[in-house]
Every structure is written in C-alpha cells, then in structure tokens.
Design an enzyme around this catalytic site. Structure first.
Site, PDB file in Angstrom:
ATOM      1  N   LYS A 104      -5.535  -4.130  -3.189  1.00 24.63           N
ATOM      2  CA  LYS A 104      -6.234  -3.570  -2.035  1.00 24.63           C
ATOM      3  C   LYS A 104      -7.282  -4.569  -1.512  1.00 24.63           C
ATOM      4  CE  LYS A 104      -9.851  -1.155  -1.744  1.00 24.63           C
ATOM      5  NZ  LYS A 104     -10.895  -0.287  -2.188  1.00 24.63           N
TER       6      LYS A 104
ATOM      7  N   ASP B 140      -7.656   2.584   0.993  1.00 24.50           N
ATOM      8  CA  ASP B 140      -8.867   3.003   0.279  1.00 24.50           C
ATOM      9  C   ASP B 140      -8.923   4.531   0.322  1.00 24.50           C
ATOM     10  OD1 ASP B 140      -9.643   3.724   2.808  1.00 24.50           O
ATOM     11  OD2 ASP B 140     -11.426   2.468   2.885  1.00 24.50           O
TER      12      ASP B 140
END
Ligand code: SF4
Length: 221
Positions: A130, A148
């Site tokens: 990420k 997220d």
C-alpha cells in the site's frame, strides 16, 4: 440508524462506469494532503501515515525533515532522537526503527536513490504494497490503486468489492476501474475522509447516493 450491512450487493457494470465518472468529475485534481517537497520526504510521510492521520504527520514532519533532510542524514540518526520527534505518531517505536533502516538500505543498496519500482520499494523496511503504491501514485501518477481504511470502506459501501482484505479489494478496484486508478485512489481517500465517513456519512448530500448500496443503513429510523 440501521445496522450497516457488512457486504452490500455488488455494483453492476453500468453502475461501476457511472461511479468512476462521478469520482473523476468531482475530484479532478486531487493530491495527497501530506506535505512534502521531494521523494525522500514523501516516502517518510507516507510511511508515518500508516495508522496515523495526515494531519498528525504534517505536524511532525517539519522538524523531522529539518533535522534529517536526506536518506544519508536519517541513516546516521540517533534512534532516540527520531523517536522523540515522532512520538505523537502511532507505533512510533517501530516507525523510528524502520525510518533509519530504510534510509540505510537506500544509501547502501540503492546507491542513495529511492527506487520508483514497486518490487524494490517493498524491500524497504516498513514499506508494504500500500505504501509503495501510494508513493508511485503520488510521485509518478502510476495507474495503481492503494487501499487504506477510507478506500476500503467506500469500495464496500458502493458495492465495488466484497473482499475481506485490503490487497484483494485493491485487485477488485483495479480490475473494475482499469484506468485512472491514481486519480480514483486520491478521490476515494478524500471522499471517505470527508463525506463517506465511518460514522455519520453525509448521505443526503452525496453525489453517489443514487448508486450507493449502503445508504439505507444510515437512514434515521
Ligand atoms: S450515500 Fe452515504 S454511504 Fe453511500 S457513498 Fe454516499 S456518503 Fe457513502
């Protein structure tokens, strides 16, 4: 308020197209809210932002960047001093350790250059997929998605994914949207942060309410 359904119905192909168009129309030029002025600062800020708000990170980073402006400076930092500066950030002990370790790796293994390559970036301590994707999205405009907490929530409320993990949600969004992923990522972060909030989302004033699979969960009963 009714209980929010964990996995609402999935959006149809037509609905996905409309959702994509509306995100791009409403968030044409979104960028990260993290403050940075170069790639090293972006890497540090994104790494600190894991499980921490951008607002908090922006309070911490001016002193951090002033004391350690380059990877070389951070590689030689005293860990206790770094901890002291970032102590208001969640998981600051680990983050301080990782900041120094990743800076050492940049200096020693990457010849002082931060690699703009997902596979290499995730080798850096504390940098997962990420974080790597957010850096590439922000710095290079790469056609990548990063999930997220905000993107995960929005994707599920809109029926864009039923995946249980961030990684699988990322794969669903990439497959369904295909293009403009970097803009859609930024759009979904801001939309989730300010409009489709975890508690009390602003459904009445939402440009996606006609396409949303979850708005009924938030109606007052
Ligand atoms: S209608 Fe409500 S739950 Fe649905 S996307 Fe909009 S803000 Fe989120």
């Amino acid at each position: 308020m009714k209980k929010e359904q964990k996995f609402p119905k999935l959006a149809t192909k037509d609905e996905i197209t409309k959702i994509k168009e509306l995100f791009l129309k409403n968030y044409p030029d979104s960028v990260t809210e993290l403050n940075y002025s170069n790639l090293f600062e972006l890497l540090v800020a994104v790494m600190l932002s894991a499980q921490c708000t951008d607002k908090r990170v922006n309070i911490i980073t001016p002193e951090l960047f002033k004391n350690y402006p380059t990877a070389k400076d951070m590689a030689n930092a005293d860990i206790e001093e770094v901890k002291e500066i970032i102590k208001s950030c969640s998981f600051f002990n680990n983050k301080a350790k990782n900041l120094i370790a990743l800076s050492k790796m940049i200096v020693e293994e990457f010849n002082n250059e931060i690699p703009l390559d997902q596979k290499k970036l995730i080798k850096l301590p504390g940098v997962g997929q990420k974080t790597a994707n957010v850096i590439l999205i922000e710095y290079t405009g790469a056609n990548l998605m990063a999930v997220d907490t905000h993107v995960f929530r929005v994707a599920h409320r809109l029926g864009l994914s039923k995946a249980k993990s961030a990684k699988d949600t990322e794969a669903d969004l990439a497959k369904k949207f295909k293009t403009n992923l970097h803009q859609l990522h930024q759009a979904m972060v801001l939309f989730g942060r300010y409009k489709c909030k975890a508690i009390n989302p602003e459904c009445e004033d939402c440009f996606l309410k006609d396409l949303c699979k979850s708005k009924e969960s938030f109606k007052a009963v």
